[in-house]
Write an enzyme that holds these catalytic residues in place. Structure first.
Site, PDB file in Angstrom:
ATOM      1  N   LYS A  12       0.843  -1.196   0.000  1.00  0.00           N
ATOM      2  CA  LYS A  12       0.000   0.000   0.000  1.00  0.00           C
ATOM      3  C   LYS A  12       0.877   1.243   0.000  1.00  0.00           C
ATOM      4  CE  LYS A  12       0.738   1.111   4.610  1.00  0.00           C
ATOM      5  NZ  LYS A  12       1.639   2.199   5.025  1.00  0.00           N
ATOM      6  N   GLY A  97       7.409   1.071   4.970  1.00  0.00           N
ATOM      7  CA  GLY A  97       6.255   1.981   4.889  1.00  0.00           C
ATOM      8  C   GLY A  97       5.247   1.542   3.850  1.00  0.00           C
ATOM      9  N   ASP A 135      -2.803  -1.826  10.474  1.00  0.00           N
ATOM     10  CA  ASP A 135      -3.015  -1.725   9.020  1.00  0.00           C
ATOM     11  C   ASP A 135      -3.630  -2.982   8.420  1.00  0.00           C
ATOM     12  OD1 ASP A 135      -1.789   0.712   9.149  1.00  0.00           O
ATOM     13  OD2 ASP A 135       0.042   0.111   8.103  1.00  0.00           O
TER      14      ASP A 135
END
Ligand code: C5P
Length: 293
Positions: A12, A97, A135
């Site tokens: 993502k 990240g 997440d």
């Protein structure tokens, strides 16, 4: 016959990430837009007696792997007697990240509930996913979503279907990166979430991304921990990136281009400039997992 299920686990990007406040439980409330992209790991599960994982990156095969943690949780909540032989093919850079570990865990939860034919509802799966990481719930759905709370309160936005992301992941290891960066935030890094919500409004209406709204609360603390990243931003701009944004707590940076050839040219130029200092991927936004090449 031994059943096997294979799923792609996409990375993502955060199209803006504002941290609103530190919460009494130690987590932070944030406002972000999650976007799955075509850079993906592959997770395969085969029915077996025990849970065991093999991967092309041996450093992540330990019991703290989020895939194993997720499947232990799922097994505990079901009859508890099923196992799986898991094969994890990593392509997403680690701790960069891009959410790779969280996506792997979500893909494993979806695959195992199918493999073990468990009657779990989407709500139960989301709850389990949140136990594994903030997440992980997003990756059960993917696409383009506004995330609030810890990132688990999700609203699907009009999916981004066009354009190319050039994603640059510096070969930089920050110990306990995510908690270190959340811990380094000061009150000046907090904001109400207005810019991300404004961006979400654009995406809801099917309008293009506005790069001016891609602020990320981790920019300041990340540069304080790794000042050498200032040069990366300059290199990306010099290579033709129209803007540079940070994903998650970093250190991956990205830009977005409508035209594929232009994106490929920027990636080639950056490859020459950065050599082994970073890995570079040219990706499309992903709506359906079946779109991943
Ligand atoms: O949820 P996850 O395990 O991925 O979070 C890792 C660390 O990041 C947490 O221990 C916490 O320090 C920090 N975090 C946070 N607020 C969030 C998500 C993560 O403070 N919304």
């Amino acid at each position: 016959m031994m059943a096997e299920i294979t799923r792609q686990a996409p990375a993502k990007l955060n199209l803006g990430l504002e941290v609103v406040r530190r919460r009494p439980d130690g987590y932070h409330d944030l406002v972000t837009i999650f976007q799955t992209i075509s850079l993906a790991d592959t997770v395969s599960l085969r029915d077996d007696l025990a849970l065991a994982l093999t991967t092309n990156v041996p450093a992540i095969a330990g019991s703290d792997n989020l895939v194993l943690r997720a499947l232990h949780e799922l097994r505990q909540r079901s009859s508890g007697d099923r196992g799986a032989r898991i094969e994890l093919l990593k392509r997403i850079p680690l701790a960069s990240g891009l959410g790779g570990a969280s996506s792997d865990a979500a893909a494993a939860l979806l695959a195992a509930s199918e493999l073990w034919r468990l009657p779990v509802t989407p709500d139960e799966l989301s709850e389990l996913a949140l136990l594994v990481g903030s997440d992980v719930p997003f990756f059960l759905w993917g696409g383009t979503s506004l995330g609030t709370g810890r990132g688990e309160r999700l609203e699907a936005l009009h999916p981004l279907r066009t354009g190319w992301f050039v994603v640059v992941s510096p070969s930089l290891v920050i110990p306990r990166k995510t908690s270190a960066l959340y811990g380094a935030l000061t009150s000046g890094d907090f904001s109400a979430g207005d810019r991300v919500r404004q961006q979400a409004g654009r995406l809801r209406a099917g309008e293009p991304i506005d790069p001016r709204l891609l602020a990320n609360a981790f920019e300041r603390p990340l540069l304080a921990i790794a000042p050498e990243l200032a040069a990366l931003r300059d290199q990306m701009l010099a290579a033709g990136a129209p803007f540079v944004a940070l994903s998650g707590a970093g250190p991956s940076h990205y830009t977005y281009i409508v035209n594929e050839r232009q994106a490929q040219a920027i990636a080639r130029e950056l490859d020459q400039r950065l050599g082994s200092a970073a890995t570079i991927a040219v990706c499309q936004p992903v709506v359906e997992l079946s779109n991943i090449p």
